[in-house]
Design an enzyme around this catalytic site. Structure first.
Site, PDB file in Angstrom:
ATOM      1  N   HIS A  59      -0.548   9.931   3.959  1.00 30.77           N
ATOM      2  CA  HIS A  59      -1.084  11.204   4.449  1.00 30.77           C
ATOM      3  C   HIS A  59      -2.322  11.001   5.326  1.00 30.77           C
ATOM      4  CE1 HIS A  59      -1.304  15.673   3.195  1.00 30.77           C
ATOM      5  NE2 HIS A  59      -1.876  15.516   4.366  1.00 30.77           N
ATOM      6  N   LEU A  62      -4.039  11.455  12.270  1.00 31.51           N
ATOM      7  CA  LEU A  62      -4.581  10.572  13.308  1.00 31.51           C
ATOM      8  C   LEU A  62      -5.012  11.343  14.556  1.00 31.51           C
ATOM      9  CD1 LEU A  62      -2.210   7.484  12.920  1.00 31.51           C
ATOM     10  CD2 LEU A  62      -4.614   7.673  12.264  1.00 31.51           C
ATOM     11  N   HIS A 230      -0.791  16.163  -1.824  1.00 27.62           N
ATOM     12  CA  HIS A 230      -2.118  16.495  -2.375  1.00 27.62           C
ATOM     13  C   HIS A 230      -2.154  17.597  -3.433  1.00 27.62           C
ATOM     14  CE1 HIS A 230      -1.665  19.540   0.681  1.00 27.62           C
ATOM     15  NE2 HIS A 230      -2.176  18.840   1.672  1.00 27.62           N
ATOM     16  N   ASP A 303      -5.179  12.119   2.778  1.00 30.53           N
ATOM     17  CA  ASP A 303      -5.343  13.354   3.572  1.00 30.53           C
ATOM     18  C   ASP A 303      -6.540  13.195   4.512  1.00 30.53           C
ATOM     19  OD1 ASP A 303      -4.927  15.817   4.677  1.00 30.53           O
ATOM     20  OD2 ASP A 303      -5.529  16.967   2.915  1.00 30.53           O
TER      21      ASP A 303
END
Lengths: 436, 326
Positions: A59, A62, A230, A303
């Site tokens: 996760h 970018l 998450h 994340d």
């Protein structure tokens, strides 16, 4: 080029031994108590360190294409390498988003110029709008194995059911950001007494848990595989763990900020602590840590969500949600697992083996374009290795991170355990805690 | 806990002690007298600079703060931006830095984001920050002026002065707050002030307009509005934002009036001495009937008038009260 890791504790899935690891031309050539390495082999002192399969992050945001001021594939890969990661799964909420062959190919091509394996999670629906399905088969042909509209969940249950039915025979896995935006919409922190006192609109735990419940039933009805991104509440984790025990093909990840920070952090209205799903209660944090220690967690995922400084320097409700993760996830996981009593097998399970299996990066899945991850430290395996020093202490400094952004909630925090070296695709990318 | 506002920023009434509140009220009494003079000005903040930054629409609070600052002889830098800092293109931090560079002693800040005043106090720790309303969080000077008004009116009725009454008058005083408690910064500040001063506070609202954590507030929740109106010594009405009534939180404004509006019929059943208060601006015909407004006008106007001496007191204590300056 050959590299030899000297006298580290080599972490297997069940047992660990002290020894040397020789890497030659991208492959683990030999593992043994004392290897006679070639004279030109680069020596890495791994004494007092753990040597295990390289970390895999399921996760990562970018930000490229579209928001290169916050992060690029190149800067994200450097941050990942410092965090011990050998493979990153790039999330599709870029601008334009990764919902087609063209943008996915772009990210894969840019990723191939970095030392890491940059994988892609494609969007489930076109434009992540939650309406029409994205061309998952075309993207799967490029090697995409995870699909997600992350940032938001797929709200319409009929779309989600269709997506699961469509994905199932393709052998790919859908990954859901579970938060019902109609319940959470407009919210900026966990809903509860604190949000009410602070005058901030809440994002209720219920918004996450209702979507988890719905998706578990959709998985049950379709027989498809699904990954929960998450998870942040005690209840969400309990629901998925129970469903998995019943035989549903479900996996889940938890993020370091959700098992190390609670909603109290929002008290000073510092947007560094704003994230979706939000930081929850102390009880939720305790439940996540307990699940981690029990070995119930399939993967720790960062994340990692970079935001340019000017965007995080706004009033709490105006600032975007998300925080950095790649460079401190391993230390935070090590601490949560009870450092220094942390079980290294569990540590590498959640940081590498678990996520590699979910992303289908294990050797047996024969991923196209990418090397194999999450395997054992044994001859013949692709050389993706992380050397982690449990005894190192360091202090997070937001200005000293490799990420282009500085939105870490851990600035100034002293952490235990640090990545000493990262060998990705056979190359020594991080040595002595710095990029080579 | 803030035990005196001298030299302090005022961000919230949650952490302000009873003594500190009474200090503001007592200081304001002396400024009431100033406002009755022909020359309504004292040199208390002469040479000091107060920046008034309103990032959200406001008429009475802004006028009242700026009037207060001028009557204390402070120089006022006034900036009104009726939109978010983002839309303007300059961040809140940069705007504050620019104003700070001009040399200021205090910032009066109104912002639609909860917590904005606290954030600004971190940006300019050497400047006193007075929260003039932040999102749904706090509106501390409103809480102070409402308490001041109650004390003033009830003292006059008893043939004494607010100063002589002190805080005892609030002990056991029954105050009912009605309407959109959930989204109201005024309710949060009023309740903090009233409960700290010892009053007994009830709230009454449709279920959707009560805060989630109301059981942790220093109030009781009343379900019978009509009974509560008879119970109360003071009724504080809140403005119902139109958007709350458009199907989001209550079915319609009419329905809100039906369940929680102060109608002529309800007004007729109230005890005649009960105070009716409203922070303004009022939605006539929604939370309160026009005819009731006119009957209660005196108090509501007194609230507005008291805005000036209360804000003079807050600015005076906060700015002149700091050691470096006196």
């Amino acid at each position: 080029m050959s590299i030899v890791l000297r006298q580290g504790l080599i972490i297997g899935p069940t047992s660990s031994v002290i020894g040397d690891v020789l890497v030659v031309d991208g492959t683990i050539a030999d593992v043994g108590p004392a290897i006679d390495a070639p004279s030109d082999a680069y020596e890495v002192d791994a004494r007092d360190c753990w040597v295990g399969p390289g970390f895999v992050d399921l996760h990562t945001h970018l930000r490229e294409p579209g928001r290169e001021a916050a992060e690029t594939i190149e800067s994200g890969a450097r941050a990942g390498a410092l965090g011990g990661y050998c493979a990153l799964v790039a999330m599709p909420n870029t601008e334009p988003c990764l919902d087609n062959v063209a943008t996915v190919s772009y990210v894969l091509a840019r990723g191939a110029t970095t030392p890491l394996d940059i994988c892609v999670a494609g969007a489930i629906t076109q434009g992540r709008r939650g309406e029409a399905l994205a061309p998952m088969a075309e993207m799967a042909a490029l090697g995409v194995r995870l699909f997600s509209d992350d940032g938001i969940g797929v709200r319409d249950p009929s779309v989600m059911r269709r997506a699961l039915l469509y994905a199932n025979p393709l052998g790919v896995r859908l990954a859901q950001h579970c938060e019902d935006e109609q319940l959470a919409g407009g919210g900026t922190m966990n809903e509860g007494a604190l949000s009410s006192r602070l005058g901030l609109t809440g994002r209720p735990a219920l918004a996450e848990e209702l979507m988890v419940m719905r998706d578990l039933e959709l998985v049950r009805a379709t027989g498809a595989a699904m990954h929960f991104l998450h998870l942040s509440t005690a209840r969400s984790v309990a629901l998925v763990v129970a469903a998995r025990a019943q035989g549903l093909r479900v996996t889940f990840e938890i993020a370091p900020h959700h098992f190390t920070l609670d909603e109290q952090c929002c008290e000073g209205y510092d947007p560094a602590f704003k994230v979706h799903p939000p930081l929850r209660t102390r009880d939720d944090v305790a439940a996540l840590v307990a699940a981690l220690r029990r070995g119930d967690v399939d993967a720790v995922a960062t994340d990692h969500a970079p935001h340019a400084p000017e965007l995080k320097d706004l009033p709490f409700d105006e600032a975007p949600a998300g925080m950095l993760g790649l460079e401190h996830a391993a230390s935070l996981t090590y601490e949560a697992l009870g450092a220094p009593q942390c079980d290294p097998a569990v540590f590498f399970q959640v940081m590498s083996r678990g996520p590699a299996a979910i992303a289908q990066l294990r050797r047996e899945d024969a991923p196209p374009r990418h090397s194999a991850h999450g395997g054992s430290v044994a001859p013949g395996e692709d050389a993706n290795l992380t050397v982690f020093s449990p005894s190192t202490h360091w202090t997070v400094s937001r200005s000293a991170l490799a990420s282009r952004s500085m939105n870490t909630p851990y600035d100034g925090r002293e952490l235990s355990g640090r990545v000493r070296a990262t060998i990705a695709k056979g190359r020594l990318v991080v040595d002595q805690e710095v990029l080579t | 806990m803030i035990t005196s506002l001298r030299g302090q920023s005022l961000l919230s009434l949650n952490e302000v002690s009873r003594d500190a509140i009474l200090e503001v009220l007592n200081t304001a009494e002396s400024f009431v007298e100033v406002n009755r003079r022909t020359i309504k000005k004292v040199p208390a903040l002469k040479g000091r600079v107060v920046a008034s930054l309103f990032f959200e629409e406001s008429t009475r609070t802004r006028l009242s703060f700026e009037t207060a600052a001028k009557r204390l002889s402070a120089d006022v830098l006034s900036l009104a931006v009726a939109s978010s800092s983002v839309k303007k293109g300059e961040s809140l931090r940069d705007t504050i830095a620019t104003i700070d560079a001009l040399g200021i002693d205090a910032v009066v800040l109104r912002h639609r984001s909860s917590g904005a005043a606290l954030q600004v106090s971190r940006y300019v720790p050497h400047v006193r920050v007075i929260n003039a309303g932040d999102g749904q969080h706090q509106h501390p000077t409103q809480g102070l002026l409402d308490a001041f008004t109650i004390r003033q009116v009830l003292s006059q009725r008893r043939g004494t002065t607010g100063l002589e009454s002190g805080g005892e008058l609030f002990e056991g005083l029954r105050i009912l707050i009605v309407g959109d408690i959930r989204h109201s910064r005024v309710a949060r500040s009023d309740i903090a002030a009233y409960s700290t001063l010892g009053a007994e506070v009830r709230v009454c609202a449709p279920g959707t307009l009560l805060p989630d954590d109301v059981e942790q507030w220093p109030v009781t929740v009343a379900t019978d509005f009509d009974e509560s109106l008879e119970w109360a010594d003071v009724v504080g009405l809140l403005r119902l934002q139109a958007e709350r009534g458009s199907g989001a939180f209550v079915p319609s404004l009419d329905e809100f009036t039906f369940t929680h509006g102060l109608t002529v019929e309800r007004f007729a059943r109230m005890r005649p001495e009960t105070l009716i208060m409203h922070p303004g601006p009022m939605n006539r015909g929604v939370e309160v009937d026009s005819r009731v407004v006119d009957a209660a006008a005196a108090i509501v106007e007194q609230q507005v008038a008291n805005g000036v001496p209360i804000r003079m007191a807050v600015l005076y204590l906060s700015v002149a009260g700091s050691g470096e300056s006196s």
